[in-house]
Design an enzyme around this catalytic site. Structure first.
Site, PDB file in Angstrom:
ATOM      1  N   TYR A  21      60.327  34.741 -32.906  1.00  0.00           N
ATOM      2  CA  TYR A  21      59.467  33.759 -32.251  1.00  0.00           C
ATOM      3  C   TYR A  21      58.577  33.035 -33.267  1.00  0.00           C
ATOM      4  O   TYR A  21      57.361  32.981 -33.103  1.00  0.00           O
ATOM      5  CB  TYR A  21      58.593  34.432 -31.182  1.00  0.00           C
ATOM      6  CG  TYR A  21      59.349  35.404 -30.300  1.00  0.00           C
ATOM      7  CD1 TYR A  21      60.354  34.953 -29.441  1.00  0.00           C
ATOM      8  CD2 TYR A  21      59.078  36.769 -30.329  1.00  0.00           C
ATOM      9  CE1 TYR A  21      61.063  35.840 -28.641  1.00  0.00           C
ATOM     10  CE2 TYR A  21      59.785  37.657 -29.526  1.00  0.00           C
ATOM     11  CZ  TYR A  21      60.771  37.191 -28.690  1.00  0.00           C
ATOM     12  OH  TYR A  21      61.468  38.073 -27.905  1.00  0.00           O
ATOM     13  N   TYR A 149      60.475  39.861 -17.525  1.00  0.00           N
ATOM     14  CA  TYR A 149      61.065  39.610 -18.851  1.00  0.00           C
ATOM     15  C   TYR A 149      62.216  40.585 -19.028  1.00  0.00           C
ATOM     16  O   TYR A 149      62.066  41.799 -18.814  1.00  0.00           O
ATOM     17  CB  TYR A 149      60.032  39.800 -19.971  1.00  0.00           C
ATOM     18  CG  TYR A 149      60.687  39.646 -21.326  1.00  0.00           C
ATOM     19  CD1 TYR A 149      60.893  38.384 -21.872  1.00  0.00           C
ATOM     20  CD2 TYR A 149      61.175  40.755 -22.020  1.00  0.00           C
ATOM     21  CE1 TYR A 149      61.557  38.235 -23.083  1.00  0.00           C
ATOM     22  CE2 TYR A 149      61.832  40.612 -23.228  1.00  0.00           C
ATOM     23  CZ  TYR A 149      62.022  39.351 -23.750  1.00  0.00           C
ATOM     24  OH  TYR A 149      62.687  39.202 -24.938  1.00  0.00           O
ATOM     25  N   ASP A 250      65.403  47.577 -14.927  1.00  0.00           N
ATOM     26  CA  ASP A 250      65.323  47.398 -16.382  1.00  0.00           C
ATOM     27  C   ASP A 250      64.211  48.319 -16.891  1.00  0.00           C
ATOM     28  O   ASP A 250      63.029  47.974 -16.830  1.00  0.00           O
ATOM     29  CB  ASP A 250      65.036  45.925 -16.683  1.00  0.00           C
ATOM     30  CG  ASP A 250      64.855  45.669 -18.178  1.00  0.00           C
ATOM     31  OD1 ASP A 250      64.728  46.636 -18.944  1.00  0.00           O
ATOM     32  OD2 ASP A 250      64.807  44.477 -18.561  1.00  0.00           O
ATOM     33  N   LYS A 279      64.960  50.508 -26.464  1.00  0.00           N
ATOM     34  CA  LYS A 279      63.694  50.760 -27.158  1.00  0.00           C
ATOM     35  C   LYS A 279      63.511  52.215 -27.596  1.00  0.00           C
ATOM     36  O   LYS A 279      64.004  52.598 -28.643  1.00  0.00           O
ATOM     37  CB  LYS A 279      62.518  50.289 -26.295  1.00  0.00           C
ATOM     38  CG  LYS A 279      62.432  48.755 -26.231  1.00  0.00           C
ATOM     39  CD  LYS A 279      61.087  48.310 -25.748  1.00  0.00           C
ATOM     40  CE  LYS A 279      61.000  46.807 -25.546  1.00  0.00           C
ATOM     41  NZ  LYS A 279      60.794  46.045 -26.752  1.00  0.00           N
TER      42      LYS A 279
HETATM   43  N1  PMP Z   1      63.947  44.186 -21.074  1.00  0.00           N
HETATM   44  C1  PMP Z   1      62.662  44.529 -21.234  1.00  0.00           C
HETATM   45  C2  PMP Z   1      61.876  45.022 -20.058  1.00  0.00           C
HETATM   46  C3  PMP Z   1      62.059  44.442 -22.486  1.00  0.00           C
HETATM   47  O1  PMP Z   1      60.772  44.773 -22.632  1.00  0.00           O
HETATM   48  C4  PMP Z   1      62.837  43.986 -23.590  1.00  0.00           C
HETATM   49  C5  PMP Z   1      62.236  43.863 -24.985  1.00  0.00           C
HETATM   50  N2  PMP Z   1      60.905  43.575 -25.046  1.00  0.00           N
HETATM   51  C6  PMP Z   1      64.170  43.657 -23.379  1.00  0.00           C
HETATM   52  C7  PMP Z   1      64.700  43.767 -22.103  1.00  0.00           C
HETATM   53  C8  PMP Z   1      65.047  43.169 -24.492  1.00  0.00           C
HETATM   54  O2  PMP Z   1      65.319  44.198 -25.366  1.00  0.00           O
HETATM   55  P1  PMP Z   1      65.751  43.882 -26.884  1.00  0.00           P
HETATM   56  O3  PMP Z   1      64.580  43.242 -27.536  1.00  0.00           O
HETATM   57  O4  PMP Z   1      66.097  45.225 -27.453  1.00  0.00           O
HETATM   58  O5  PMP Z   1      66.933  42.978 -26.809  1.00  0.00           O
END
Ligand code: PMP
Length: 430
Positions: A21, A149, A250, A279
């Site tokens: 970003y 997100y 998610d 993560k």
């Molecule tokens: N979903 C959620 C809820 C997230 O917080 C994130 C990353 N911040 C992602 C998907 C995307 O994961 P990545 O950055 O490993 O692609």
């Protein structure tokens, strides 16, 4: 190869590297890290920073952990990578069994991939393919929540908040999804059916074209760092069943204890049809993610015309990543993580409560090992990042949000230092 000097690294970084970003014409400084131990990141000028971010929420056991190091070393001597098409291995098998055992009942099939965003793509494709295979061709869209997100790839971007989210620039080229209002109820708020009205309206109005609902359970992360009531999630599960729409949870940010439960779905005692993990899965050591689904979903997909699920990343099921994930999960489960997260929550609640006294603060929220101060105005990232580095902590705010998600091993003293730095910097802001 010759070692690069500090100034060379900085020059090369500025000239060639695109950080997340970021702008290449007016880059903000990237601090060079030389090592990291426990909760501390060491910079090339010798300064030590307490990491309040767990490196974007994944380093739950801290850096350079002997158990995780050993797991990696051991695995690298056996096999570091092998294609997953037609071949399998013990680290992946062990991980799949563990994930099935730990996640909510019914999630029994595991697709291993390499990043959170890809695990969301996989979840979306599973949902789509499930309905196609059953001959229900009209169910091609997803219902997502405002402020959500889910990642930066095209499918994932399409289910992020289309207006306030970071991807509105791409709006016209994304799949057009359905959105409902963000949950208006805080985590502890008494339940009122009015909180679910808009969601139900969107779901019932579009159910014939909806393959799935996708949401972040309990904590909306990068879309605003907001916590919502478990009751909302329970009602979402009930309504998905009622209107015959799959539910994708998610848990990329919330999984592995961050909210005080191993998985945030546990707050509502619900099981999704599909779940995304990433993560903290490897304790932040390797890039690995997983998408789990129920047998209903996998049967639906595999009994269809295609007969197979159409996805297969090169680094799927990487053995190093799986081995370190197994070690990280064992470490978590054998620790007193739940008490630790509870202690972190209690301390954050006490320390960050002081931020409520500042005129520039709009809100303070704490859940599990997540502490958020929402400012009235957006903060300047470069200035504030430097202010934190000068105080010996690593905190990277976004927009109006200054927050911490520390490793679970953080000591009371270090957490106090983090919080004090937050309060000092907030006090210095207009
Ligand atoms: N979903 C959620 C809820 C997230 O917080 C994130 C990353 N911040 C992602 C998907 C995307 O994961 P990545 O950055 O490993 O692609």
């Amino acid at each position: 190869m010759n070692k690069l000097s500090r100034s060379q690294i900085s020059a090369i970084d500025q000239q060639y590297i695109w950080h997340p970003y970021s702008s290449l014409t007016s880059p903000i400084p990237a601090y060079e890290v030389t090592s990291a131990h426990g909760v501390r990141i060491e910079l090339s000028d010798g300064r030590q920073l307490i990491d309040g971010m767990s490196s974007w929420w994944c380093v739950i056991h801290g850096y350079n952990h002997p158990t995780l190091n050993a797991a990696l070393h051991e695995q690298v001597e056996r096999v570091s990578h092998v294609m997953f098409g037609g071949l399998t291995h013990e680290p992946a098998a062990k991980l799949a069994r563990t994930l099935v055992d730990l996640t909510p009942t019914g999630l029994e099939k595991v697709f291993l991939c390499d990043s959170g965003s890809v695990s969301v793509e996989v979840a979306m494709k599973m949902a789509f393919q499930y309905w196609q295979s059953r001959g229900v061709t009209g169910k091609t869209r997803l219902l997502s929540l405002r402020n959500g997100y889910h990642g930066d790839t095209f499918g994932a971007m399409s289910v992020c908040d289309p207006i306030t989210g970071m991807h509105h620039l791409f709006h016209d080229v994304l799949m057009q999804q359905v959105f409902s209002q963000a949950p208006r109820c805080g985590f502890d708020d008494d339940w009122d059916e009015a909180y679910i009205t808009d969601f139900e309206t969107q779901l019932s109005g579009h159910c014939d074209e909806l393959a799935a609902v996708i949401l972040e359970p309990i904590v909306q992360g990068a879309g605003g760092m907001r916590f919502y009531s478990p009751h909302f999630l329970q009602r979402v599960r009930e309504l998905c069943d009622q209107y015959d729409v799959l539910l994708i949870a998610d848990e990329i940010a919330t999984g592995f204890g961050r909210t005080g439960k191993l998985f945030a779905c546990e707050w509502a005692d619900i099981a999704p049809d599909i779940m995304c993990l990433g993560k903290a899965l490897t304790g932040g050591y390797m890039t690995l993610a997983a998408t789990l689904c129920t047998e209903k979903v996998s049967d639906g997909i595999c009994q269809g015309e295609a007969g197979v699920f159409m996805h297969g990343p090169t680094f799927m099921g990487n053995p190093l990543a799986c081995a370190v994930a197994n070690a990280s999960i064992d470490l978590l489960l054998s620790s007193d993580w739940s008490e630790r997260v509870q202690d972190i929550q209690s301390q954050l609640q006490v320390e960050l409560a002081h931020a409520r006294d500042f005129a520039n603060v709009a809100d303070v929220r704490v859940l599990g090992a997540i502490g958020v101060v929402e400012m009235k105005q957006a903060v300047d990232l470069a200035t504030i990042q430097k202010a934190f580095v000068d105080r010996g902590v690593w905190i990277r705010p976004f927009g109006k949000l200054i927050y911490v998600m520390p490793p679970y091993i953080i000591s009371e003293d270090d957490l106090q230092l983090l919080c004090h730095a937050m309060l000092e910097v907030i006090a210095s802001l207009p």
